[in-house]
Design a protein around this motif. Structure first.
Motif, PDB file in Angstrom:
ATOM      1  N   ILE A 243      -6.279  33.792  44.584  1.00  0.00           N
ATOM      2  CA  ILE A 243      -7.691  33.416  44.647  1.00  0.00           C
ATOM      3  C   ILE A 243      -8.404  34.099  43.484  1.00  0.00           C
ATOM      4  N   ALA A 244      -8.983  33.304  42.611  1.00  0.00           N
ATOM      5  CA  ALA A 244      -9.661  33.839  41.429  1.00  0.00           C
ATOM      6  C   ALA A 244     -10.991  34.489  41.824  1.00  0.00           C
ATOM      7  N   THR A 245     -11.577  35.207  40.883  1.00  0.00           N
ATOM      8  CA  THR A 245     -12.834  35.901  41.160  1.00  0.00           C
ATOM      9  C   THR A 245     -13.978  34.942  41.470  1.00  0.00           C
ATOM     10  N   ASP A 246     -13.841  33.676  41.022  1.00  0.00           N
ATOM     11  CA  ASP A 246     -14.880  32.690  41.323  1.00  0.00           C
ATOM     12  C   ASP A 246     -14.644  31.992  42.655  1.00  0.00           C
ATOM     13  N   GLY A 247     -13.658  32.447  43.419  1.00  0.00           N
ATOM     14  CA  GLY A 247     -13.403  31.871  44.738  1.00  0.00           C
ATOM     15  C   GLY A 247     -12.600  30.596  44.733  1.00  0.00           C
ATOM     16  N   THR A 248     -11.896  30.314  43.650  1.00  0.00           N
ATOM     17  CA  THR A 248     -11.069  29.106  43.579  1.00  0.00           C
ATOM     18  C   THR A 248      -9.595  29.492  43.548  1.00  0.00           C
ATOM     19  N   THR A 249      -8.750  28.522  43.863  1.00  0.00           N
ATOM     20  CA  THR A 249      -7.315  28.705  43.772  1.00  0.00           C
ATOM     21  C   THR A 249      -6.690  27.428  43.246  1.00  0.00           C
ATOM     22  N   VAL A 250      -5.519  27.536  42.654  1.00  0.00           N
ATOM     23  CA  VAL A 250      -4.806  26.376  42.129  1.00  0.00           C
ATOM     24  C   VAL A 250      -3.710  26.000  43.118  1.00  0.00           C
ATOM     25  N   VAL A 251      -3.716  24.744  43.542  1.00  0.00           N
ATOM     26  CA  VAL A 251      -2.753  24.263  44.536  1.00  0.00           C
ATOM     27  C   VAL A 251      -1.342  24.292  43.950  1.00  0.00           C
ATOM     28  N   PRO A 252      -0.383  24.914  44.639  1.00  0.00           N
ATOM     29  CA  PRO A 252       0.984  24.975  44.113  1.00  0.00           C
ATOM     30  C   PRO A 252       1.646  23.592  44.080  1.00  0.00           C
ATOM     31  N   PRO A 253       2.670  23.436  43.261  1.00  0.00           N
ATOM     32  CA  PRO A 253       3.410  22.171  43.234  1.00  0.00           C
ATOM     33  C   PRO A 253       4.357  22.070  44.424  1.00  0.00           C
ATOM     34  N   GLY A 254       4.808  20.846  44.689  1.00  0.00           N
ATOM     35  CA  GLY A 254       5.874  20.632  45.663  1.00  0.00           C
ATOM     36  C   GLY A 254       5.453  20.533  47.110  1.00  0.00           C
ATOM     37  N   LEU A 255       4.165  20.567  47.416  1.00  0.00           N
ATOM     38  CA  LEU A 255       3.710  20.456  48.801  1.00  0.00           C
ATOM     39  C   LEU A 255       3.664  18.987  49.220  1.00  0.00           C
ATOM     40  N   MET A 256       4.130  18.702  50.444  1.00  0.00           N
ATOM     41  CA  MET A 256       4.210  17.321  50.911  1.00  0.00           C
ATOM     42  C   MET A 256       3.795  17.219  52.366  1.00  0.00           C
ATOM     43  N   GLY A 257       3.081  16.143  52.705  1.00  0.00           N
ATOM     44  CA  GLY A 257       2.700  15.897  54.085  1.00  0.00           C
ATOM     45  C   GLY A 257       1.641  16.852  54.576  1.00  0.00           C
ATOM     46  N   THR A 258       1.725  17.199  55.863  1.00  0.00           N
ATOM     47  CA  THR A 258       0.761  18.117  56.464  1.00  0.00           C
ATOM     48  C   THR A 258       1.163  19.556  56.163  1.00  0.00           C
ATOM     49  N   VAL A 259       0.240  20.303  55.580  1.00  0.00           N
ATOM     50  CA  VAL A 259       0.450  21.707  55.225  1.00  0.00           C
ATOM     51  C   VAL A 259      -0.718  22.500  55.803  1.00  0.00           C
ATOM     52  N   PHE A 260      -0.450  23.719  56.228  1.00  0.00           N
ATOM     53  CA  PHE A 260      -1.517  24.583  56.731  1.00  0.00           C
ATOM     54  C   PHE A 260      -1.774  25.702  55.728  1.00  0.00           C
ATOM     55  N   ALA A 261      -3.050  25.910  55.403  1.00  0.00           N
ATOM     56  CA  ALA A 261      -3.435  26.954  54.461  1.00  0.00           C
ATOM     57  C   ALA A 261      -4.140  28.076  55.209  1.00  0.00           C
ATOM     58  N   VAL A 262      -3.951  29.317  54.735  1.00  0.00           N
ATOM     59  CA  VAL A 262      -4.608  30.471  55.332  1.00  0.00           C
ATOM     60  C   VAL A 262      -4.783  31.533  54.249  1.00  0.00           C
ATOM     61  N   VAL A 263      -5.894  32.256  54.297  1.00  0.00           N
ATOM     62  CA  VAL A 263      -6.148  33.335  53.339  1.00  0.00           C
ATOM     63  C   VAL A 263      -5.490  34.611  53.854  1.00  0.00           C
ATOM     64  N   VAL A 264      -4.771  35.287  52.961  1.00  0.00           N
ATOM     65  CA  VAL A 264      -4.044  36.511  53.329  1.00  0.00           C
ATOM     66  C   VAL A 264      -4.312  37.604  52.303  1.00  0.00           C
ATOM     67  N   SER A 265      -3.977  38.830  52.694  1.00  0.00           N
ATOM     68  CA  SER A 265      -4.200  39.973  51.815  1.00  0.00           C
ATOM     69  C   SER A 265      -2.980  40.321  50.973  1.00  0.00           C
ATOM     70  N   SER A 266      -1.815  39.790  51.336  1.00  0.00           N
ATOM     71  CA  SER A 266      -0.587  40.142  50.631  1.00  0.00           C
ATOM     72  C   SER A 266       0.351  38.944  50.562  1.00  0.00           C
ATOM     73  N   LYS A 267       1.095  38.842  49.467  1.00  0.00           N
ATOM     74  CA  LYS A 267       2.137  37.831  49.375  1.00  0.00           C
ATOM     75  C   LYS A 267       3.518  38.471  49.310  1.00  0.00           C
ATOM     76  N   ASP A 268       3.577  39.751  49.608  1.00  0.00           N
ATOM     77  CA  ASP A 268       4.842  40.480  49.582  1.00  0.00           C
ATOM     78  C   ASP A 268       5.540  40.474  50.938  1.00  0.00           C
ATOM     79  N   GLN A 269       4.903  39.886  51.945  1.00  0.00           N
ATOM     80  CA  GLN A 269       5.479  39.785  53.271  1.00  0.00           C
ATOM     81  C   GLN A 269       4.979  38.506  53.916  1.00  0.00           C
ATOM     82  N   PRO A 270       5.703  37.969  54.913  1.00  0.00           N
ATOM     83  CA  PRO A 270       5.238  36.747  55.573  1.00  0.00           C
ATOM     84  C   PRO A 270       3.863  36.942  56.194  1.00  0.00           C
TER      85      PRO A 270
END
Length: 296
Positions: A243-270
């Motif tokens: 999440i950039a400082t302006d509050g935006t994010t770039v959607v990753p490639p390869g996502l298909m169908g129904t996906v659930f998004a959630v804001v988290v504090s770390s990407k080093d653990q599930p």
């Protein structure tokens, strides 16, 4: 239509109607949450089908038989309510008051797919919390039906894909309820506490973005200083975007169908209760018959 409906629904999701989670989740707790979701679906179909006639569906461009199939789905949800209420007895949670933002048969169909996806993923995510094998079998039976509903609505009615990939996405009780809460206006004060933790609502500026697109991310209420990433839950995989400082994010490639998004504090653990900084948002990535899913 589906993207617009998701934005309308998510914009109104500013609160989560729940009590703090109990230290240990029992089978009865899980069934109370399942019944809460089934009450919501039952009310959705009962009120929507009372509002729209077979002629209304035909005027919206659907074949005459589409309303009849929705009526069958509505009966399934009513049967689920009866079954779960019987299993829980006098302690069974009661229906809440709801607000469903559909205005015609097309927006009704789009919202149906949203709710069926939430229901199916909630049952998958709750499976690990059940200790009684008979209860687990009954939940799996309902899960299969919810998945059939979602597949039929997506493919036969909305003319999109009939599945999301080789695996569907499990979501936690708290995640499932954060999605359901956007349609709940009030609940009886005597309803039992649910096994959920409240999280602020998450809204994405575009609920059906293209991979690589930049989207604004908004979490209701005060901003958390460590809300640094969006976790995209897709099948059994999780991918992250900053999440950039302006509050935006770039959607990753390869996502298909129904996906659930959630804001988290770390990407080093599930994603976990400790790292979540928002509730879930349901995001759609439609794909045609020529698309190929990345290997798991």
């Amino acid at each position: 239509m589906l993207a617009n409906l998701l934005l309308i629904a998510l914009a109104g999701a500013s609160a989560v109607f729940c009590a703090p989670a109990a230290p240990e989740v029992t089978d009865a707790d899980v069934l109370q949450l399942a019944l809460t979701l089934e009450h919501l679906e039952n009310a959705f179909y009962a009120s929507g089908l009372a509002k729209y006639s077979e002629s209304d569906f035909e005027k919206a461009g659907f074949p005459f038989w589409v309303r009849g199939r929705f009526a069958q789905i509505g009966q399934h949800e009513a049967d689920h309510v009866t079954f779960l209420s019987g299993a829980l007895g006098s302690s069974a949670t009661k229906p809440c008051q709801y607000n469903f933002p559909h205005t015609d048969p097309r927006s009704f169909a789009a919202l149906s797919m949203i709710l069926e996806n939430v229901g199916g993923s909630a049952y998958i995510g709750a499976a690990q919390l059940l200790s009684n094998k008979d209860t687990l079998t009954a939940a799996a039976s309902i899960l299969a039906v919810e998945s059939r509903h979602a597949s039929w609505v997506s493919s036969a009615v909305l003319k999109e894909q009939g599945w999301n990939g080789a695996f569907d996405t499990p979501i936690t009780p708290s995640g499932a309820f954060s999605l359901a809460a956007q349609f709940i206006t009030s609940c009886p004060p005597t309803n039992p506490a649910l096994p959920v933790t409240p999280f602020p609502a998450l809204t994405l500026a575009n609920s059906a973005p293209a991979p690589g697109a930049k989207v604004a991310v908004k979490v209701a209420g005060a901003k958390s200083a460590d809300a640094k990433f969006v976790a995209w839950l897709s099948g059994l995989k999780t991918v992250y975007s900053d999440i950039a400082t302006d509050g935006t994010t770039v959607v990753p490639p390869g996502l298909m169908g129904t996906v659930f998004a959630v804001v988290v504090s770390s990407k080093d653990q599930p994603p976990s209760q400790a790292t979540l900084r928002s509730g879930l948002a349901e995001v759609q990535f439609p794909f045609n018959s020529f698309a190929r899913e990345a290997a798991a």
